[in-house]
Design a protein around this motif. Structure first.
Motif, short mmCIF file in Angstrom:
data_model
loop_
_atom_site.label_atom_id
_atom_site.label_comp_id
_atom_site.label_asym_id
_atom_site.label_seq_id
_atom_site.Cartn_x
_atom_site.Cartn_y
_atom_site.Cartn_z
N THR A 82 5.53 -27.37 -10.85
CA THR A 82 5.70 -26.24 -11.77
C THR A 82 5.77 -26.70 -13.22
OG1 THR A 82 6.88 -25.00 -10.06
CG2 THR A 82 7.19 -24.29 -12.33
N VAL A 83 6.50 -27.79 -13.45
CA VAL A 83 6.68 -28.30 -14.82
C VAL A 83 5.34 -28.76 -15.41
CG1 VAL A 83 7.78 -30.13 -16.18
CG2 VAL A 83 9.09 -28.93 -14.40
N LEU A 84 4.55 -29.46 -14.62
CA LEU A 84 3.25 -29.93 -15.11
C LEU A 84 2.32 -28.75 -15.39
CD1 LEU A 84 2.63 -33.07 -12.84
CD2 LEU A 84 3.42 -33.01 -15.21
N ARG A 85 2.39 -27.72 -14.56
CA ARG A 85 1.54 -26.53 -14.80
C ARG A 85 1.92 -25.83 -16.10
NH1 ARG A 85 0.41 -23.44 -9.04
NH2 ARG A 85 -0.96 -25.04 -8.17
N ALA A 86 3.17 -26.05 -16.53
CA ALA A 86 3.60 -25.46 -17.80
C ALA A 86 3.13 -26.30 -18.98
CB ALA A 86 5.12 -25.33 -17.82
N GLY A 87 2.42 -27.40 -18.68
CA GLY A 87 1.83 -28.22 -19.74
C GLY A 87 2.75 -29.27 -20.32
N VAL A 88 3.82 -29.60 -19.62
CA VAL A 88 4.79 -30.58 -20.13
C VAL A 88 4.99 -31.69 -19.10
CG1 VAL A 88 7.18 -30.95 -20.86
CG2 VAL A 88 5.97 -28.87 -21.53
N GLU A 89 4.96 -32.93 -19.56
CA GLU A 89 5.29 -34.06 -18.70
C GLU A 89 6.73 -34.47 -18.97
OE1 GLU A 89 2.50 -37.24 -19.17
OE2 GLU A 89 0.77 -36.01 -18.61
N PRO A 90 7.57 -34.50 -17.95
CA PRO A 90 8.98 -34.86 -18.18
C PRO A 90 9.12 -36.33 -18.54
CG PRO A 90 8.52 -34.67 -15.83
CD PRO A 90 7.29 -34.21 -16.54
#
Length: 633
Positions: free
Chosen positions: A290-298
């Motif tokens: 979900t986080v990657l689909r939001a365009g952000v790499e943690p």
């Protein structure tokens, strides 16, 4: 009688100086050390006690011993309180238990009596009210109690702190609880909550046993297959405390935000880029998709569950700028994840612990059975003084199970059919565990289950046990809809987004930490593995000989006495072997061992019965050793 007080308070101060200093302001002002029994008649001493401890009404029992009542409720016998304690110790004591917990001290007759009868046990005296504890010190000579080698006083601690201390002392599952209603009546609500925590810990122990029986062999296989990764990867401890000491840091420390996969994560997703500019961003494996689909790499991804399904959470994904935090027993495919760097936490399993005990820790983080608890421990370890959760709902707000696009929801859609729709699959999750009604941060009802309640209790107990002097970290959640967790406060996301950007500080944080190296030298690592194999071979030889001796005894060998001496010697060697501790991972749990004994024909003769049970134990240990040698070759 004043000499009893002086003696007890001196023993208490010398044995527990830190606790004494904590409680010193509550210690009553007696007449002074110069007074003796002869100078103060019992009647006068009774008057002093009633003045110093007005919650009690002291008197002398028929046999001349001190007794008391509280709110018209007799705390001890009015005839012979010592004999009453002796009878309670005889009738109510499970001598197989190693820990004795005394819930409420009264005047101390029972713990003092048990100290004389069972000095080898671990004693935990739990008294939430310090004045009640000091009243006991003023009444009875506790010399025998203070002689107990493993003695713990838990005085004035919160219910969570007390439960945590009992766990540290050995755990509830191995404890005999002495609870007298009259002695606990002054803190009835306290003890109700304490024993509810005991029940929760028993549930946790049951879960741990079930998990070990189901996954022990998998953990062994994974650990053995990942030995090369354990040797060459750095530990997570290269980042420990770095959030406090990053150069150019105008803050007290760099905050951390942990992204879980609960439904409330959806509200945070549009703001992830801004959040990453203001905090160390830590994603759980379950939320990564979900986080990657939001365009952000943690900044960090945490994956510590050894099961195949956990590795699937990140399968097919890529996060080139992220650092993946792993446990050395995770499913091997997780190590193929495309990312900037992989690091290891200290192993939770025997093989990894054996290696780290000789070559150095990778970074110890306690586990609460959930990747969220590990991520929180990591955020604390790196030095974040403010830790924020997004998506840690530990329940089903609005009857939602997971955030949209998470691994769980994606799997439900991928494997849905006309007769088994995604909605049906998610409903199974919603109602698969023993559900219960709890409350969110607004006091509204929320559905949760026993498993998630255990995680919530872990956080509550862990936070309550943290000494403010040792750790100033505070934990928050961005959502009011999740399960209320005492110790985790709500924090509005809007206010967080007003925090200053820390881009430069984060750059310094990573550069400074990644200059360190905690990988193992290959030659040293290989030598440790070879040593373990040799110890397994020696252990195997001793178990085979011990098993043979048991067979000889069962066959009526006339050398039984000499054989028992040899068996005792072999047992000492087996018990002192480090390899035995490693093999314990795939050795049967006590529950499983009891089941095996129940299925085995046990002779009535005591000697033959012991030989039969011992033979079972040696056989099972041999199976565990063979399994290890199979995967270490």
């Amino acid at each position: 009688m004043i000499s009893i007080w002086n003696k007890n308070i001196s023993l208490f101060k010398n044995r527990f100086p830190a606790l004494y200093e904590t409680l010193v302001s509550e210690i009553p002002n007696f007449l002074g050390e110069e007074k003796t029994d002869n100078e103060i008649p019992k009647d006068s001493y009774l008057q002093i006690l009633n003045e110093q401890f007005p919650f009690y009404k002291f008197s002398l029992a028929k046999n001349g011993a001190l007794t008391t009542s509280e709110n018209s409720l007799a705390i001890h016998s009015a005839y012979n309180p010592q004999r009453e304690a002796e009878q309670a110790a005889e009738k109510n004591t499970d001598t197989q238990k190693e820990i004795f917990i005394f819930a409420g001290i009264g005047l101390g007759y029972l713990p003092q009596t048990c100290a004389k009868k069972f000095p080898q046990k671990t004693f935990v005296v739990l008294e939430p009210d310090a004045p009640h504890f000091f009243a006991a010190l003023a009444c009875l000579d506790f010399e025998e109690l203070f002689k107990i080698e493993k003695l713990f006083f838990i005085i004035g601690a919160s219910e969570e702190q007390a439960a945590s201390l009992v766990e540290n002392a050995g755990g509830f599952e191995n404890a005999q609880v002495f609870l007298t209603n009259a002695q606990a009546a002054h803190a009835e609500k306290y003890f109700e909550k304490f024993f509810s925590l005991e029940k929760q810990n028993a549930q946790k122990s049951q879960v741990n046993t079930n998990t070990l029986e189901r996954f022990g062999t998998l953990w062994l296989k994974n650990s053995a297959r990942n030995l090369l990764e354990m040797q060459r990867l750095c530990g997570a401890n290269i980042f420990f405390d770095e959030a406090k000491y990053a150069e150019k840091n105008s803050l007290n420390s760099l905050p951390s935000v942990i992204l879980a996969a609960g439904p409330s994560l959806e509200k945070v997703l549009p703001h992830l880029a801004k959040i990453k500019e203001r905090a160390i961003l830590i994603a759980l494996d379950t939320s990564l998709r979900t986080v990657l689909r939001a365009g952000v790499e943690p900044d960090f991804i945490v994956l510590t569950d050894p099961q195949f399904q956990a590795a699937q959470h990140i399968a097919g994904l890529s996060s080139p700028s992220s650092i993946l935090i792993l446990e050395s027993a995770v499913y091997p495919s997780a190590f193929r994840f495309d990312c900037r760097k992989k690091i290891l936490i200290s192993s939770l399993f025997p093989l990894g612990k054996f290696i780290e005990s000789r070559l150095g820790k990778k970074g110890e983080l306690s586990s609460g059975g959930s990747v969220a608890t590990t991520a929180w421990e990591f955020a604390r370890a790196i030095g974040s003084e403010k830790i924020f959760f997004a998506g840690l709902d530990l329940g089903f707000p609005q009857k939602k199970t997971h955030t949209k696009g998470s691994t769980f929801e994606e799997a439900a859609h991928i494997f849905s059919t006309r007769t088994n729709s995604a909605e049906s699959a998610l409903c199974k999750i919603l109602f698969s565990a023993k559900n219960k009604i709890a409350f969110d941060y607004d006091g509204k009802k929320i559905i949760t289950d026993e498993r998630m309640t255990l995680f919530a209790n872990w956080f509550e107990n862990k936070i309550a046990a943290i000494s403010p002097e040792k750790n100033s970290a505070h934990t928050f959640t961005f959502s009011r809809e999740g399960l209320f967790i005492n110790g985790i406060d709500f924090f509005p996301l809007e206010e967080f987004l007003e925090f200053p950007k820390i881009t430069e500080q984060k750059k310094d944080f990573f550069e400074h930490a990644e200059k360190k190296n905690s990988a193992y030298e290959k030659n040293e690592f290989d030598a440790v593995i070879e040593k373990l194999k040799n110890q397994f071979e020696e252990l195997k030889k001793n178990c085979e000989r011990a098993k043979t001796i048991c067979n000889d005894i069962l066959c009526g060998d006339p050398r039984a006495k000499n054989l028992l001496l040899e068996l005792d010697s072999l047992d000492k060697e087996i018990l002192s072997s480090d390899a035995k501790n490693v093999a314990a991972l795939v050795f049967p749990t006590q529950r499983r061992l009891d089941e095996i004994f129940a299925q085995t024909k046990i002779p009535g003769d005591a000697l033959l019965a012991n030989a039969t049970k011992s033979r079972v134990v040696y056989a099972e240990l041999l199976n565990a050793i063979e399994l290890y040698l199979k995967y270490l070759r």
